[in-house]
Design a protein around this motif. Structure first.
Motif, mmCIF file in Angstrom:
data_model
loop_
_atom_site.group_PDB
_atom_site.id
_atom_site.type_symbol
_atom_site.label_atom_id
_atom_site.label_comp_id
_atom_site.label_asym_id
_atom_site.label_seq_id
_atom_site.Cartn_x
_atom_site.Cartn_y
_atom_site.Cartn_z
ATOM 1 N N ALA A 132 0.832 -1.208 0.000
ATOM 2 C CA ALA A 132 0.000 0.000 0.000
ATOM 3 C C ALA A 132 0.863 1.252 0.000
ATOM 4 N N GLY A 133 2.001 1.184 0.686
ATOM 5 C CA GLY A 133 2.915 2.322 0.684
ATOM 6 C C GLY A 133 3.462 2.610 -0.698
ATOM 7 N N ILE A 134 3.775 1.542 -1.439
ATOM 8 C CA ILE A 134 4.312 1.722 -2.792
ATOM 9 C C ILE A 134 3.253 2.321 -3.713
ATOM 10 N N THR A 135 1.998 1.887 -3.565
ATOM 11 C CA THR A 135 0.950 2.413 -4.439
ATOM 12 C C THR A 135 0.624 3.871 -4.124
ATOM 13 N N ILE A 136 0.906 4.327 -2.923
ATOM 14 C CA ILE A 136 0.767 5.760 -2.598
ATOM 15 C C ILE A 136 1.938 6.547 -3.178
ATOM 16 N N TYR A 137 3.121 5.954 -3.134
ATOM 17 C CA TYR A 137 4.330 6.639 -3.589
ATOM 18 C C TYR A 137 4.277 6.965 -5.082
ATOM 19 N N ILE A 152 4.977 10.777 -6.902
ATOM 20 C CA ILE A 152 6.051 11.176 -7.820
ATOM 21 C C ILE A 152 5.519 12.183 -8.839
ATOM 22 N N ILE A 153 4.314 11.903 -9.334
ATOM 23 C CA ILE A 153 3.722 12.751 -10.371
ATOM 24 C C ILE A 153 3.496 14.165 -9.844
ATOM 25 N N LEU A 154 2.804 14.250 -8.702
ATOM 26 C CA LEU A 154 2.529 15.568 -8.138
ATOM 27 C C LEU A 154 3.821 16.325 -7.864
ATOM 28 N N SER A 155 4.807 15.603 -7.352
ATOM 29 C CA SER A 155 6.081 16.231 -7.050
ATOM 30 C C SER A 155 6.734 16.788 -8.313
ATOM 31 N N SER A 190 13.145 4.762 -15.243
ATOM 32 C CA SER A 190 12.079 4.209 -16.092
ATOM 33 C C SER A 190 10.686 4.608 -15.618
ATOM 34 N N ASP A 191 10.525 4.893 -14.312
ATOM 35 C CA ASP A 191 9.212 5.299 -13.804
ATOM 36 C C ASP A 191 8.791 6.687 -14.294
ATOM 37 N N TYR A 192 9.727 7.432 -14.889
ATOM 38 C CA TYR A 192 9.435 8.792 -15.346
ATOM 39 C C TYR A 192 9.215 8.874 -16.863
ATOM 40 N N VAL A 193 9.364 7.755 -17.570
ATOM 41 C CA VAL A 193 9.311 7.781 -19.037
ATOM 42 C C VAL A 193 7.928 8.209 -19.536
#
Length: 558
Positions: free
Chosen positions: A131-136, A140-143, A389-392
């Motif tokens: 659940a922590g990972i799915t919040i993170y 990232i996007i908002l940040s 890769s999470d930012y692509v």
């Protein structure tokens, strides 16, 4: 983001959350709060099951996974349809017959209290971390979009989910997930359409597929028997089968979705919907990532997709950073020319083969330069995340989609985050309430008291998940991290249930100690070997079954 994008983003999210809260006002019984009053039809169940699994990580990280490593990740899901058929025709009838709130109640009726609590405890550890990972992921996007500190964006996302999950329980989760999946699927199709549209001046869709294929981005199937490879057909069919069987059959975040069905037929149909749709959906998302790779051949691509890391590096090492940036630009032009030359020749001719080699060589040089940038970032600040890769996909959305659609696509990712996290928090609270509070602390409380405790526990688990979210910064790729985390625990939990269903002579003490021994083995294998993580599901399950049988036979001999 423009004002229009912000309006679309917050308007979409506000409508979904408001609708879920409105439709579930006055939910005060455990039956309503935890099982949605057993009123869900198969369509709602099917979309809710899919939305709980398809978190924001799926839509942020999976395209990046394909961009980085190709489409081999789709093999993860090859065992899923078989698993869903087994869950539908073995697990569901048992759960409905016993009228349970959680899957772990069954373990006490079959074994004993300590085995039930062990199964529930393993679930709480795994799902709480997940659940922590799915919040993170959406944080990232908002940040990135707003330039806010990640601490504030994690808090904002977490609190938003807690509000409507606490307010309406399972029914609010299921109702809003149906709307969220509609937004998600529409948004992904729109994004894919724009990628193909942007490529059309340079290459046709078929030519783009040829380019991606020759650069090893369409390698969706691998028949290798190497157990150290993360993704093969065999690890997907066998390890993926046990992962999916445990996830859909014993993970309360999924079990709670279909236990809210009107009857077993509705629940089975909801799972069959996922059996048919899940692999095509994952294939499409990965294909989007592969097409993004081709897109960034013809359009300027960052040397590192987490551009904030490059900006921070430029402050401390401007000369080295500028050198890598200049080299990246030159290599990008060279690769683009090689690819254009390749698509204009016949691949079967000697000239076509030369074109393939030139394209691969220029790609290798470009990727090496990207790796040099990662190493430079790490050398100056080891705490900075070098895997980008999470930012692509996010970079494409922000830079190339028109106003309004950017807000919609960001709403897609937030919708996925909220739907998945709300399902997880709801399941964590249900398990803690039913398997621990009601079972041990206060067995004689009223329905209203249990609902109040469940709401409080939802909020508490939400706060813990926010805390776990700050740990996710260390993961290389979020979609892999979630599957690795699940594989460490799911095999053991599934083993307990399979012994309960099919090995009738084994008793509670035997399976309890077998599960503990098997869990320690899996953690040791993860720490000290290079075995592909999907195999942990099979090893853990087989370990619980085998060791419990041996212990029971030994005890019988005594």
């Amino acid at each position: 983001m423009s004002g229009l994008d912000l309006l679309v983003l917050f308007g979409t999210l506000g409508l979904i959350v408001g609708y879920g809260v409105y439709k579930t006002l006055g939910t005060n019984s455990m039956q309503d709060y935890l099982l949605a009053g057993n009123s869900m039809k198969w369509g709602t169940i099917g979309l809710s099951v899919m939305a709980t699994q398809a978190s924001a990580i799926t839509f942020i990280s999976t395209p990046g996974q394909a961009y980085e490593s190709g489409m081999a990740f789709v093999q993860n899901y090859f065992g899923l349809p078989i698993a869903l058929v087994i869950v539908a025709f073995v697990f569901i009838p048992i759960y409905y017959r016993l009228k349970v709130y959680t899957a772990y109640e069954y373990l006490e009726s079959r074994f004993d209290k300590k085995t039930r609590l062990l199964g529930a405890f393993l679930f709480l550890i795994q799902r709480g971390l997940a659940a922590g990972i799915t919040i993170y992921a959406p944080a990232i996007i908002l940040s990135t979009i707003l330039g806010w500190d990640l601490v504030y964006t994690v808090l904002l996302v977490g609190l938003l989910v807690i509000i409507y999950t606490v307010s309406g329980g399972t029914k609010a989760v299921s109702i809003t997930q149906k709307q969220q999946m509609g937004v998600i699927l529409f948004g992904m199709v729109v994004a894919f359409g724009f990628i193909v549209y942007y490529l059309s001046p340079f290459v046709s869709f078929t030519e783009a597929l040829h380019v991606a294929g020759n650069l090893d981005k369409l390698n969706a199937v691998d028949f290798s028997f190497d157990i150290e490879k993360r993704y093969t057909v065999w690890s997907g069919v066998l390890g993926g089968l046990f992962l999916a069987l445990s996830y859909f059959g014993t993970d309360q975040s999924q079990v709670q979705r279909y236990l809210g069905g009107k009857n077993t037929a509705e629940s089975k149909m909801g799972l069959m919907f996922n059996a048919v749709m899940k692999i095509p959906m994952q294939f499409f998302i990965l294909l989007t990532g592969a097409m993004l790779y081709v897109f960034y051949i013809f359009y300027p691509s960052p040397v590192h997709f987490n551009e904030r890391s490059v900006e921070e590096l430029h402050v401390v090492a401007p000369e080295q950073t500028d050198q890598l940036l200049s080299k990246h630009e030159a290599l990008h032009i060279k690769r683009r020319e090689a690819v254009l030359s390749f698509v204009q020749t016949d691949m079967e001719t000697p000239q076509g083969q030369i074109g393939i080699e030139e394209m691969k060589e220029s790609t290798e040089a470009l990727e090496q330069n990207r790796q040099d940038m990662r190493e430079l970032i790490s050398a100056h600040d080891a705490s900075m995340k070098t895997k980008d890769s999470d930012y692509v996909f996010l970079t494409f959305i922000l830079n190339y989609l028109p106003e309004g659609l950017i807000g919609l696509l960001i709403a897609v990712i937030f919708s996925a985050a909220m739907s998945s996290t709300s399902g997880e928090l709801n399941a964590l609270a249900s398990t803690t309430t039913v398997d621990f509070y009601k079972n041990i602390v206060n067995p004689k409380a009223t329905d209203r008291q249990y609902v109040r405790v469940s709401k409080l526990l939802t909020a508490l688990w939400g706060c813990l998940a926010i805390g776990f979210a700050f740990m996710a910064h260390q993961s290389e790729n979020l979609i892999e991290m979630v599957n690795i985390l699940g594989s460490l625990f799911y095999g053991n939990i599934l083993g307990i249930f399979l012994v309960a269903f099919f090995v009738k002579f084994v008793k509670g003490t035997a399976v309890f100690w077998a599960a503990i021994a098997s869990q320690l083995l899996i953690l040791a294998l993860f720490q000290f070997t290079e075995i592909g993580y999907l195999w942990f599901n099979l090893i853990g399950c087989a370990g619980v079954i085998g060791v419990s049988v041996l212990i029971q036979l030994f005890r019988k001999g005594e």
